[in-house]
Design a protein around this motif. Structure first.
Motif, PDB file in Angstrom:
ATOM      1  N   TYR A   1     -25.583  21.750 -19.961  1.00 45.92           N
ATOM      2  CA  TYR A   1     -26.366  22.576 -19.051  1.00 45.92           C
ATOM      3  C   TYR A   1     -27.507  21.744 -18.488  1.00 45.92           C
ATOM      4  O   TYR A   1     -28.050  20.872 -19.170  1.00 45.92           O
ATOM      5  CB  TYR A   1     -26.963  23.797 -19.765  1.00 45.92           C
TER       6      TYR A   1
ATOM      7  N   GLU B   1     -23.420  24.003 -15.118  1.00 49.12           N
ATOM      8  CA  GLU B   1     -22.798  24.312 -16.400  1.00 49.12           C
ATOM      9  C   GLU B   1     -21.445  23.612 -16.408  1.00 49.12           C
ATOM     10  O   GLU B   1     -20.662  23.766 -15.473  1.00 49.12           O
ATOM     11  CB  GLU B   1     -22.593  25.816 -16.550  1.00 49.12           C
TER      12      GLU B   1
ATOM     13  N   PRO C   1     -28.673  25.202 -10.830  1.00 47.42           N
ATOM     14  CA  PRO C   1     -28.214  24.909 -12.188  1.00 47.42           C
ATOM     15  C   PRO C   1     -26.817  24.314 -12.213  1.00 47.42           C
ATOM     16  O   PRO C   1     -26.080  24.372 -11.227  1.00 47.42           O
ATOM     17  CB  PRO C   1     -28.249  26.269 -12.884  1.00 47.42           C
TER      18      PRO C   1
END
Length: 143
Positions: free
Chosen positions: A56, A41, A39
């Motif tokens: 995101y 962010e 991921p």
């Protein structure tokens, strides 16, 4: 067989369904197993520490996929969104991604993405009703 429909997501059940999908995807993508899949962010805060925007997404199989991206209305048109996208692109390069991808609605800011080099690769009409959903992709230039 028993099929149940609900609007309440059970985390344990959801996690099991995701696990099944991941297992299947891994069985078909062994040649991509060394790609960086994780991921991302990126958060913008004002001088008081208040969140004024964020991004995101995730890198997966050589593409950095932007899933959620927003700047507070009163902070738009100040270059903040551009800075967040450029940070995402910099991270995409670090992760050896070849592309960035995202989708957006016609009432959002498709021109913004086009100015940053994203190319529209698809359109879904009448979604939501009376609007369109656009799919964008940008090739990452190696430096």
């Amino acid at each position: 067989m028993n099929i149940k429909v609900t609007d309440i997501i059970n985390k344990k059940t959801y996690d099991k369904v995701v696990e099944l999908l991941v297992e299947y995807n891994l069985s078909k993508t062994q040649e991509l197993k060394n790609e960086i899949n994780k991921p991302i962010e990126i958060i913008a805060r004002d001088n008081n520490g208040e969140i004024i925007g964020g991004l995101y997404g995730r890198s997966i199989w050589g593409t950095l996929e932007i899933k959620t991206f927003v700047i507070k209305p009163e902070n738009r048109n100040n270059g903040i969104g551009r800075k967040l996208i450029l940070e995402a692109e910099k991270e995409a390069k670090t992760r050896n991604c070849r592309y960035m991808s995202l989708d957006t609605f016609s009432f959002q800011a498709p021109e913004f993405y086009e100015k940053l080099g994203f190319i529209k690769i698809g359109t879904e009409t009448d979604f939501p009703k009376g609007f369109e959903k656009y799919y964008y992709r940008k090739e990452i230039q190696k430096t």
